[in-house]
Each structure stands twice: as C-alpha cells, then as structure tokens.
Design a protein around this motif. Structure first.
Motif, mmCIF file in Angstrom:
data_model
loop_
_atom_site.group_PDB
_atom_site.id
_atom_site.type_symbol
_atom_site.label_atom_id
_atom_site.label_comp_id
_atom_site.label_asym_id
_atom_site.label_seq_id
_atom_site.Cartn_x
_atom_site.Cartn_y
_atom_site.Cartn_z
ATOM 1 N N THR A 51 0.835 -1.197 0.000
ATOM 2 C CA THR A 51 0.000 0.000 0.000
ATOM 3 C C THR A 51 0.873 1.251 0.000
ATOM 4 N N THR A 52 0.533 2.172 -0.898
ATOM 5 C CA THR A 52 1.263 3.437 -1.042
ATOM 6 C C THR A 52 0.257 4.589 -1.026
ATOM 7 N N VAL A 53 0.781 5.792 -0.851
ATOM 8 C CA VAL A 53 -0.081 6.981 -0.840
ATOM 9 C C VAL A 53 0.118 7.740 -2.147
ATOM 10 N N ASP A 56 -2.873 12.568 -4.521
ATOM 11 C CA ASP A 56 -4.077 13.195 -3.981
ATOM 12 C C ASP A 56 -4.366 12.750 -2.543
ATOM 13 N N GLY A 57 -3.451 11.973 -1.961
ATOM 14 C CA GLY A 57 -3.631 11.531 -0.581
ATOM 15 C C GLY A 57 -4.364 10.213 -0.441
ATOM 16 N N SER A 58 -4.858 9.653 -1.551
ATOM 17 C CA SER A 58 -5.577 8.372 -1.475
ATOM 18 C C SER A 58 -4.588 7.209 -1.337
ATOM 19 N N LEU A 59 -5.082 6.119 -0.755
ATOM 20 C CA LEU A 59 -4.236 4.938 -0.502
ATOM 21 C C LEU A 59 -4.544 3.843 -1.522
ATOM 22 N N HIS A 60 -3.504 3.337 -2.148
ATOM 23 C CA HIS A 60 -3.659 2.261 -3.132
ATOM 24 C C HIS A 60 -2.854 1.051 -2.715
ATOM 25 N N SER A 61 -3.340 -0.121 -3.070
ATOM 26 C CA SER A 61 -2.526 -1.315 -2.853
ATOM 27 C C SER A 61 -2.505 -2.148 -4.121
ATOM 28 N N ARG A 62 -1.511 -2.997 -4.209
ATOM 29 C CA ARG A 62 -1.395 -3.911 -5.352
ATOM 30 C C ARG A 62 -0.627 -5.146 -4.887
ATOM 31 N N TYR A 93 6.094 10.116 -1.353
ATOM 32 C CA TYR A 93 5.727 9.758 0.020
ATOM 33 C C TYR A 93 6.302 8.376 0.314
ATOM 34 N N GLN A 95 6.468 6.451 3.037
ATOM 35 C CA GLN A 95 5.858 5.479 3.950
ATOM 36 C C GLN A 95 4.991 4.477 3.176
ATOM 37 N N VAL A 96 5.168 3.209 3.474
ATOM 38 C CA VAL A 96 4.379 2.155 2.824
ATOM 39 C C VAL A 96 3.944 1.115 3.855
ATOM 40 N N ASN A 97 3.006 0.286 3.442
ATOM 41 C CA ASN A 97 2.622 -0.870 4.239
ATOM 42 C C ASN A 97 2.665 -2.105 3.342
#
Lengths: 177, 177
Positions: A51-53, A56-62, A93, A95-97
C-alpha cells in the motif's frame, strides 16, 4: 470487525526506537531473533499487498510477489519497473505498508516501513531469481528494471489457530537505518 | 515484482469523477453494475486488510472480517470499537485502503476510499449479524460499539486464472458522496 488473536503468546518483543544495529550484542541478537520470527511468519505466503499513498492523498494497494527473504538488516526487496506508478508514489511519500494474509492459516502480518528505489546493478544481480524471467524477459538487462527496498520499521501480526481475542503483538520496532 | 493479470478482460468501466448518484438512469445503472461486479470479486473472501495512516505518517494494516455486502451506495461497513486505535487514525486522516487477497483464486482487490465512524443505533441494528456476538457479547448494546463506514472511491483488481501481464482494470470511479 477486526480480527484479533484470542490465545496469544503474550510475550512482547519491543525494541527501543533508539536501538542502533550495533549498540550491543544483546540488541543485535534480539534484532536477529525478531527478523527470524518475522521470516517464519511470512513463510509459505508468496504474495503481499503493497500500500502506497498517491499524490491526492488516497491509498492504493497492489499484489506483489515475494521472491526473497527479509534480509539480515530487516529489509524486504521487490523487483519493479522504475517507471511504474507506485515508484512515482514512493518518491513523493516514502511510507508504505506491506500486508500478508494467509486465510488458510488465519495468519495476518502488517509491515510498516519506508520504501526507496534502488537501481544498483550489483544489488539487482544479487537479488535476481530465475522465476523473475516471467516479468523481466531480459533479466537484469531489462530496461527500467529496479528494486524497491522496503526498510521495515514495525511489524504487527495476528495468529488465531483456534480463536480471537482483543490483543495485538508488536513484533519489531527497529531504527536501524 | 507486482502481480499483473495476463489474460484480462480489457473492458474498462470508468465512470466520470463528476458523476452524481442520480445524474442519469444510465449512470445509475453503470454504478449498480460496477458495485455488483465488485461484490462478485470479493465473494468468498471473508477477510480484508484495512490500511490507515497513523499520526507519524506511517501506514498500518490489520485484518478485518467481512460480514456484509457492499451496499447499493458503494459503501463497505465494518463493526468496530469506537475507542480503537484505527478510529483515532481515521479521525485524523480519512483516506484508507481495503485490500482483499485470494491466493487460491489468484485474485486481488484494492479498494481506495474514505472512512468515518457511525454510531447511529438504527444503522448498527440494520447491519448487525449474529456472528458478531463473538466480539460484541452484548450485541448493539456493547459499550463503544460502532460502525466504520468506508465510502468507496475506486477499486482496482487483478485476476490471473492462468497467467500475468502488465495491465490493470479500474473498476469504480465514483463521487457519490
């Protein structure tokens, strides 16, 4: 509702955020144990969601394939294309998860860290595995091939072989970079 | 390396970001179809990882049980405790990601949206399911029981029954709230 392990091991292994890699043999051993514990947790889970930011501040994952162990410095490596959207995102940005889910084993791992792009050829060759040929036909000579280096800061995990309860175990609290 | 579907359905269903829920029957029908498509994608995946942004900017995820369908407004609901850490996080930063992984089916879904806390008793009763008793022994009378309302803005998914390729399908681009 959030999954929470019921019959947990209540031992908490939290290292000081001020811990440096060589601050003491004991801390170094603790860190090695924690990394080994984390490796064991993600064994047999061969893909993760990164997950990355976005801008536009939205969170995406792949989904990302896992081709290598977490290394001794607590780093997770992914092969990627340097011109992919997620690379643009992490340049803005860091920071990631990275999350791992094993529904069969009812095991869930959340890794919080910072990501950076690495294009060093030696590192690419070191981490290269034949299976990657599926995506990178020309191997490490593939245009735009790169590594995504995820420096792990913290990992939480949930395990529930039989049941759930309101507890969370923090696995790592490293500041080794 | 990022998973990418090879033999994909190349049909892209992207709605205008300016679309309002009642702007036209056609748009409304499209939206319903998209929500139905998304529901089908997450059928049989009974847990997801919810990623939020913490005070220090780091990204955390935790497993969440799925107890209800995505509703007709494109909203995903989770039961939670109002005093949980993730609620503090979404009060400061509303953007979240909900990811679904089915390793068996090689299907991965990323939902980007905004989250808010709902404590309305009627809504709690509407969404209540007996299975939730495991966590909330007193049902909707449980102290601090609440709903996490995730307004879905976008969903990406990856399906690869046989193979992978560098394509992504965007499923929803709604701005209905």
């Amino acid at each position: 509702m959030q999954y929470k392990p019921k019959n947990i091991n209540t031992k908490k292994e939290i290292q000081s955020p001020l811990l440096s890699k060589n601050s003491s043999m004991t801390n170094s051993q603790n860190q090695n144990q924690q990394i080994q514990q984390l490796r064991t947790l993600i064994t047999d889970i061969d893909s993760a969601m990164l997950t990355t930011v976005d801008d536009d501040g939205s969170l995406h994952s792949r989904p990302m394939s896992i081709f290598s162990d977490i290394d001794t410095d607590g780093i997770l490596w992914f092969f990627t294309f340097a011109n992919s959207h997620k690379v643009l995102e992490i340049e803005r940005y860091q920071q990631v998860n990275v999350s791992f889910s094993s529904l069969n084993q009812q095991r869930y791992v959340s890794i919080s860290g910072t990501a950076e792009l690495v294009r060093d050829r030696n590192k690419l060759q070191e981490k290269w595995q034949p299976k990657l040929q599926t995506w990178f036909h020309q191997g490490v000579d593939e245009p735009n091939i790169a590594l995504l280096k995820v420096n792990i800061n913290k990992a939480d995990y949930w395990e529930s072989p039989s049941s759930f309860s309101p507890q969370t175990i923090r696995l790592l609290e490293l500041s080794h970079r």
